[in-house]
Enzyme design. Structure first.
Site, short mmCIF file in Angstrom:
data_model
loop_
_atom_site.label_atom_id
_atom_site.label_comp_id
_atom_site.label_asym_id
_atom_site.label_seq_id
_atom_site.Cartn_x
_atom_site.Cartn_y
_atom_site.Cartn_z
N SER A 139 2.61 37.60 -21.72
CA SER A 139 3.62 38.41 -22.28
C SER A 139 3.82 39.25 -20.68
O SER A 139 3.07 39.52 -19.83
CB SER A 139 2.94 39.48 -23.15
OG SER A 139 3.71 40.78 -23.15
N TYR A 165 -3.95 44.86 -24.76
CA TYR A 165 -2.97 43.91 -24.93
C TYR A 165 -2.63 42.95 -23.70
O TYR A 165 -2.59 41.75 -23.42
CB TYR A 165 -1.76 44.09 -26.09
CG TYR A 165 -0.90 42.97 -26.03
CD1 TYR A 165 -0.91 42.10 -26.89
CD2 TYR A 165 0.39 43.08 -25.41
CE1 TYR A 165 0.01 40.85 -27.05
CE2 TYR A 165 1.29 42.01 -25.31
CZ TYR A 165 1.03 41.02 -26.33
OH TYR A 165 2.06 39.96 -26.57
N LYS A 203 -3.64 39.41 -22.01
CA LYS A 203 -2.36 38.27 -21.76
C LYS A 203 -2.64 38.12 -20.36
O LYS A 203 -2.55 37.01 -19.78
CB LYS A 203 -0.94 39.12 -21.82
CG LYS A 203 -0.72 39.01 -23.57
CD LYS A 203 -0.76 37.53 -24.14
CE LYS A 203 0.05 37.67 -25.57
NZ LYS A 203 -0.40 36.34 -26.13
N1 LIG Z 1 7.63 38.92 -30.06
C1 LIG Z 1 7.55 39.59 -28.96
O1 LIG Z 1 8.28 40.38 -28.44
C2 LIG Z 1 6.65 38.96 -27.91
C3 LIG Z 1 6.52 39.44 -26.66
C4 LIG Z 1 5.55 38.97 -25.62
C5 LIG Z 1 4.63 38.10 -26.09
N2 LIG Z 1 4.54 37.78 -27.36
C6 LIG Z 1 3.69 36.62 -27.75
O2 LIG Z 1 4.11 35.69 -28.36
C7 LIG Z 1 3.17 34.96 -29.26
C8 LIG Z 1 3.85 34.66 -30.70
O3 LIG Z 1 4.23 35.91 -31.28
P1 LIG Z 1 5.41 36.15 -32.10
O4 LIG Z 1 6.23 37.24 -31.18
O5 LIG Z 1 6.19 34.90 -32.61
O6 LIG Z 1 5.07 37.13 -33.45
P2 LIG Z 1 4.59 36.53 -34.96
O7 LIG Z 1 5.93 36.31 -35.54
O8 LIG Z 1 3.56 37.60 -35.16
O9 LIG Z 1 3.76 35.20 -34.90
C9 LIG Z 1 2.55 35.12 -34.54
C10 LIG Z 1 2.01 33.90 -35.15
O10 LIG Z 1 0.29 33.78 -34.89
C11 LIG Z 1 -0.24 33.72 -35.95
N3 LIG Z 1 -1.65 34.25 -35.66
C12 LIG Z 1 -2.01 35.36 -35.27
N4 LIG Z 1 -3.38 35.38 -34.92
C13 LIG Z 1 -3.46 34.21 -35.43
C14 LIG Z 1 -4.87 33.73 -35.27
N5 LIG Z 1 -6.14 34.50 -35.07
N6 LIG Z 1 -5.13 32.51 -35.68
C15 LIG Z 1 -4.13 31.80 -36.08
N7 LIG Z 1 -2.91 32.03 -36.09
C16 LIG Z 1 -2.87 33.46 -35.54
C17 LIG Z 1 0.58 34.57 -37.09
O11 LIG Z 1 0.34 33.86 -38.36
P3 LIG Z 1 -0.70 34.64 -39.24
O12 LIG Z 1 -0.63 36.26 -39.06
O13 LIG Z 1 -0.56 34.57 -40.73
O14 LIG Z 1 -2.18 34.17 -38.86
C18 LIG Z 1 2.05 33.87 -36.55
O15 LIG Z 1 2.15 32.63 -37.05
C19 LIG Z 1 1.90 35.91 -29.42
O16 LIG Z 1 0.98 35.22 -28.68
C20 LIG Z 1 2.62 37.08 -28.97
O17 LIG Z 1 1.60 37.96 -28.12
C21 LIG Z 1 5.40 38.14 -28.25
#
Ligand SMILES: NC(=O)c1ccc[n+]([C@@H]2O[C@H](COP(=O)([O-])OP(=O)(O)OC[C@H]3O[C@@H](n4cnc5c(N)ncnc54)[C@H](OP(=O)(O)O)[C@@H]3O)[C@@H](O)[C@H]2O)c1
Length: 239
Positions: A133, A143, A147
């Site tokens: 991130s 957070y 990262k």
């Molecule tokens: N969206 C943004 O703006 C953003 C920005 C920077 C970085 N990121 C990073 O991108 C990655 C994906 O996030 P996203 O934005 O796609 O959010 P998201 O839609 O909340 O997806 C997160 C995914 O991870 C799963 N998950 C969470 N904790 C878990 C665990 N302990 N074991 C297994 N699965 C787990 C969730 O499913 P369940 O909750 O059902 O387990 C879901 O499938 C993350 O690492 C996040 O930190 C996102």
């Protein structure tokens, strides 16, 4: 034969878009998430296999050792997110400790454990991509610190696996809309501010990130490893 791909956190957002891209390419894809119902419905919709697995729990991650069967071509560590909400009644230092442990557990341990469970099956020419991130670069609190630790771990992992021709990279994502990442914490004002920070004046999409990951797992990216790749519309520039 198609490639074998494991995507943690593949039930929504970025991980789901990644799974859809590789599945469309004919890969044998396995997705994970913590909840059996969402894993099953997402897997069915995507036409891939799903396994309920909390990537912070060693005993559950151990079950991934044979998934998908045979050697593994691509591992995408997408599982992660913001720390759990603080316990209202907890003493301040306990609440702080829980917040930090939650961040590290969700964003570092998930990738470390999953990678350890499958690393012996990674084929020469394979790729690991972990979701970092922009918060690692500036003002990300627990957070962002987690990262940043993920990126530090990635550099040592790349050194360990490089001699086996396995690449390891982190994507530093900015604001990506269309995910569950923010829960109910997104407001119009916050959205506007995050979009304004980008040079392209738009949020990222899950597919922006998925396409970069597909590239990092392609023959054209075989000399890229140990890197943090910034995919954030210019919200953070490296110079
Ligand atoms: N969206 C943004 O703006 C953003 C920005 C920077 C970085 N990121 C990073 O991108 C990655 C994906 O996030 P996203 O934005 O796609 O959010 P998201 O839609 O909340 O997806 C997160 C995914 O991870 C799963 N998950 C969470 N904790 C878990 C665990 N302990 N074991 C297994 N699965 C787990 C969730 O499913 P369940 O909750 O059902 O387990 C879901 O499938 C993350 O690492 C996040 O930190 C996102």
């Amino acid at each position: 034969m198609g490639r074998t791909v494991l995507v943690t956190g593949g039930t929504s957002g970025i991980g789901r878009a990644v799974a859809a891209r590789f599945a469309a390419d004919g890969a044998d894809v396995v997705i994970t998430g913590r909840h059996r119902d969402t894993v099953e419905s997402a897997a069915e919709e995507l036409g891939v296999r799903g396994l309920a697995c909390d990537a912070t729990r060693p005993e559950e991650v151990a079950a991934l050792a044979g998934e998908p069967a045979g050697s593994l071509d691509v591992l995408v560590n997408a599982a992660g997110g913001l720390p759990a909400a603080p316990d209202a009644g907890a003493p301040p230092l306990e609440a702080l400790a829980r917040q930090w442990l939650s961040s590290v557990s969700a964003n570092v341990l998930t990738a470390v454990l999953t990678t350890a469970a499958v690393r012996d099956r990674l084929a020469p020419g394979s790729a690991i991509v972990s979701l970092g991130s922009i918060g690692a670069e500036r003002g990300g609190g627990s957070y962002g610190a987690a990262k940043a630790a993920l990126a530090a771990w990635n550099a040592s992992l790349a050194a360990e696996l490089g001699p086996r021709d396995v690449t390891c990279n982190v994507i530093s994502s900015g604001y990506v809309a269309g995910t569950n990442f923010f829960g109910d914490g997104m407001t119009e004002e916050r959205h506007r501010r995050l979009v304004e920070e980008t040079l392209l004046k738009r949020p990222g999409t899950p597919d922006d990130i998925a396409r970069t990951i597909v590239f990092l797992a392609s023959p054209g990216a075989r000399h890229i490893t140990g890197q943090t790749i910034h995919v954030n519309g210019g919200a953070f520039t490296t110079r």
